[in-house]
Design an enzyme around this catalytic site. Structure first.
Site, PDB file in Angstrom:
ATOM      1  N   SER A 141       0.864  -1.173   0.000  1.00  0.00           N
ATOM      2  CA  SER A 141       0.000   0.000   0.000  1.00  0.00           C
ATOM      3  C   SER A 141       0.910   1.237   0.000  1.00  0.00           C
ATOM      4  CB  SER A 141      -0.860  -0.032   1.260  1.00  0.00           C
ATOM      5  OG  SER A 141      -1.254   1.253   1.609  1.00  0.00           O
ATOM      6  N   SER A 142       0.412   2.340  -0.562  1.00  0.00           N
ATOM      7  CA  SER A 142       1.283   3.519  -0.675  1.00  0.00           C
ATOM      8  C   SER A 142       1.638   4.120   0.690  1.00  0.00           C
ATOM      9  CB  SER A 142       0.642   4.580  -1.568  1.00  0.00           C
ATOM     10  OG  SER A 142      -0.577   4.975  -1.005  1.00  0.00           O
ATOM     11  N   CYS A 143       0.963   3.639   1.761  1.00  0.00           N
ATOM     12  CA  CYS A 143       1.311   4.162   3.094  1.00  0.00           C
ATOM     13  C   CYS A 143       2.679   3.667   3.557  1.00  0.00           C
ATOM     14  CB  CYS A 143       0.243   3.811   4.116  1.00  0.00           C
ATOM     15  SG  CYS A 143       0.184   2.061   4.469  1.00  0.00           S
TER      16      CYS A 143
ATOM     17  N   TYR B 198       0.127  -0.326  10.467  1.00  0.00           N
ATOM     18  CA  TYR B 198      -0.272  -0.974   9.209  1.00  0.00           C
ATOM     19  C   TYR B 198       0.877  -0.909   8.196  1.00  0.00           C
ATOM     20  CZ  TYR B 198      -3.050  -1.860   5.015  1.00  0.00           C
ATOM     21  OH  TYR B 198      -3.546  -2.389   3.838  1.00  0.00           O
TER      22      TYR B 198
ATOM     23  N   LYS C 289       3.020  -3.870   6.325  1.00  0.00           N
ATOM     24  CA  LYS C 289       3.115  -3.973   4.856  1.00  0.00           C
ATOM     25  C   LYS C 289       4.580  -3.989   4.401  1.00  0.00           C
ATOM     26  CE  LYS C 289      -1.010  -4.407   3.465  1.00  0.00           C
ATOM     27  NZ  LYS C 289      -1.371  -5.597   2.694  1.00  0.00           N
TER      28      LYS C 289
ATOM     29  N   HIS D  25     -13.589   5.150   1.268  1.00  0.00           N
ATOM     30  CA  HIS D  25     -12.588   6.022   0.646  1.00  0.00           C
ATOM     31  C   HIS D  25     -13.282   7.209  -0.023  1.00  0.00           C
ATOM     32  CE1 HIS D  25      -9.889   2.267   0.545  1.00  0.00           C
ATOM     33  NE2 HIS D  25      -9.527   3.038   1.549  1.00  0.00           N
TER      34      HIS D  25
END
Ligand SMILES: NC(=O)c1ccc[n+]([C@@H]2O[C@H](COP(=O)([O-])OP(=O)(O)OC[C@H]3O[C@@H](n4cnc5c(N)ncnc54)[C@H](OP(=O)(O)O)[C@@H]3O)[C@@H](O)[C@H]2O)c1
Length: 327
Positions: A108-110, A137, A141, A184
């Site tokens: 995920s881009s986080c 999170y 990831k 979202h």
């Protein structure tokens, strides 16, 4: 004739997992294995071990994850780090144990640090601090990506292990979550604007200034990209990645302001009222556009425009409103 692989899609009832199953079927992959969360809890090591020993898939798409927005991440940080670490460890390790050579892990881009106003390249991971709100999170990831890399580094030669990770940009499209608290931005705006039209309200309030920019990929483009990376020739994949920077961004290549997004949706929904921005609400990160030149150089580019994708998403919302995830 080449034998089609037996493919396990973990998390097949989720947004990406279900789109992948649809796409794989269209592409003629008939041997798709699935288990619901109730049938197989991926946190449970013994269950996962026994599943892999019995089913012995050839390929795995790891789309199962505990996913949520800022509120959920803040309220359940322990669950976000524990569930995701366990799911990844159980699936990746047991896949390797039964000889699975090909696996795709969804990041995920986080995982990327906050990088104001610049394109985020793959090598930005671990170059700075991630956003505090979803740090547990993000760490899980990052660990998933590192699990894939480490198994490749240790077992590529002996076992032919070839585990790849992708970083999808924000997705939208059929099957999205329209819950009022944890959806979202696109499903949240669709629901708000649609409800305002039905209730003949004169204005719709959008959180923040409308100025932040976001990147979106339509779900069918995303599933196509993930399958493309799974099937990419190993030599080509290795030429374009490094052993310890092996993940690949999947983005649209450009972004849009929240204001433009809201205006496009107002047009598609056919709402005649005004959009009002609530400046007392936070904007969040101003921009997080990923650099997608790597995947483009590997032969894939998003093909569904935001305008077309939004129209398809709204028509799905109208058709399936009752069965969509909502409150
Ligand atoms: N959607 C996006 O915009 C987006 C963007 C970037 C990255 N991603 C990544 O892509 C992945 C999939 O996202 P998504 O949007 O498809 O998520 P999703 O719709 O929430 O789907 C996740 C799936 O995983 C299942 N699951 C969760 N915990 C499980 C467990 N312990 N055992 C078995 N199954 C379990 C869920 O089942 P239940 O619902 O029954 O628990 C659900 O079907 C995630 O890693 C996410 O970070 C998504």
């Amino acid at each position: 004739m080449i034998e089609k692989p037996r493919i396990y899609v973990a998390g097949h009832q989720g947004m990406i997992g279900s789109a992948l199953v649809r796409k794989l079927k269209i592409l003629g992959y008939a041997k798709i294995l699935t288990r619901t969360h109730d049938e197989l809890d991926l946190i449970n090591q013994a269950q996962v071990k026994s599943f892999f020993e019995v089913e012995k898939p050839d390929q795995v798409y790891l789309c199962a994850a505990k996913v949520g927005g800022v509120h959920a991440n803040n309220t359940f940080p322990a669950e976000f780090i524990y569930d995701n670490l366990m799911i990844e460890s159980n699936v990746i390790h047991n896949a390797w144990k039964v000889g699975v050579k090909k696996l795709i892990f969804l990041g995920s881009s986080c995982i990327y640090p906050k990088l104001p106003n610049q394109l985020i390249k793959e090598n930005a991971m671990l170059s700075g601090q991630v956003e505090a709100t979803n740090e547990p999170y993000a760490i899980a990831k990052i660990a998933g990506i590192k699990l894939c890399e480490s198994y490749n580094r240790q077992y590529r030669k002996s076992h032919g292990t070839d585990y790849r990770s992708v970083i999808p940009a924000s997705l939208y499209g059929p099957g999205d979550n329209y819950h009022s608290k944890n959806s979202h931005v696109i499903p949240a705006l669709i629901r708000k604007i649609h409800d305002a039209k039905i209730n003949q309200l004169s204005e719709v309030v959008v959180w923040g200034s409308g100025l932040p920019r976001r990147e979106f990929v339509y779900i069918d483009d995303m599933s196509e990209a993930i399958i493309h990376i799974m099937n990419l020739d190993l030599v080509q994949y290795r030429e374009h990645t490094e052993d310890m920077v092996s993940h690949i961004n999947i983005g649209f290549g450009s972004d849009v302001t929240i204001e433009d997004l809201a205006k496009q949706l107002v047009k598609i929904v056919g709402y005649e009222g005004r959009i009002v921005f609530d400046l007392t609400k936070p904007d969040g990160v101003f921009r997080k556009l990923m650099d997608s030149t790597l995947i483009e150089s590997l032969g894939w580019k998003a093909s569904i425009s935001l305008e077309d994708g939004l129209a398809l998403t709204y028509s799905d919302y109208l058709k399936n409103k009752k069965s969509l995830r909502s409150d």
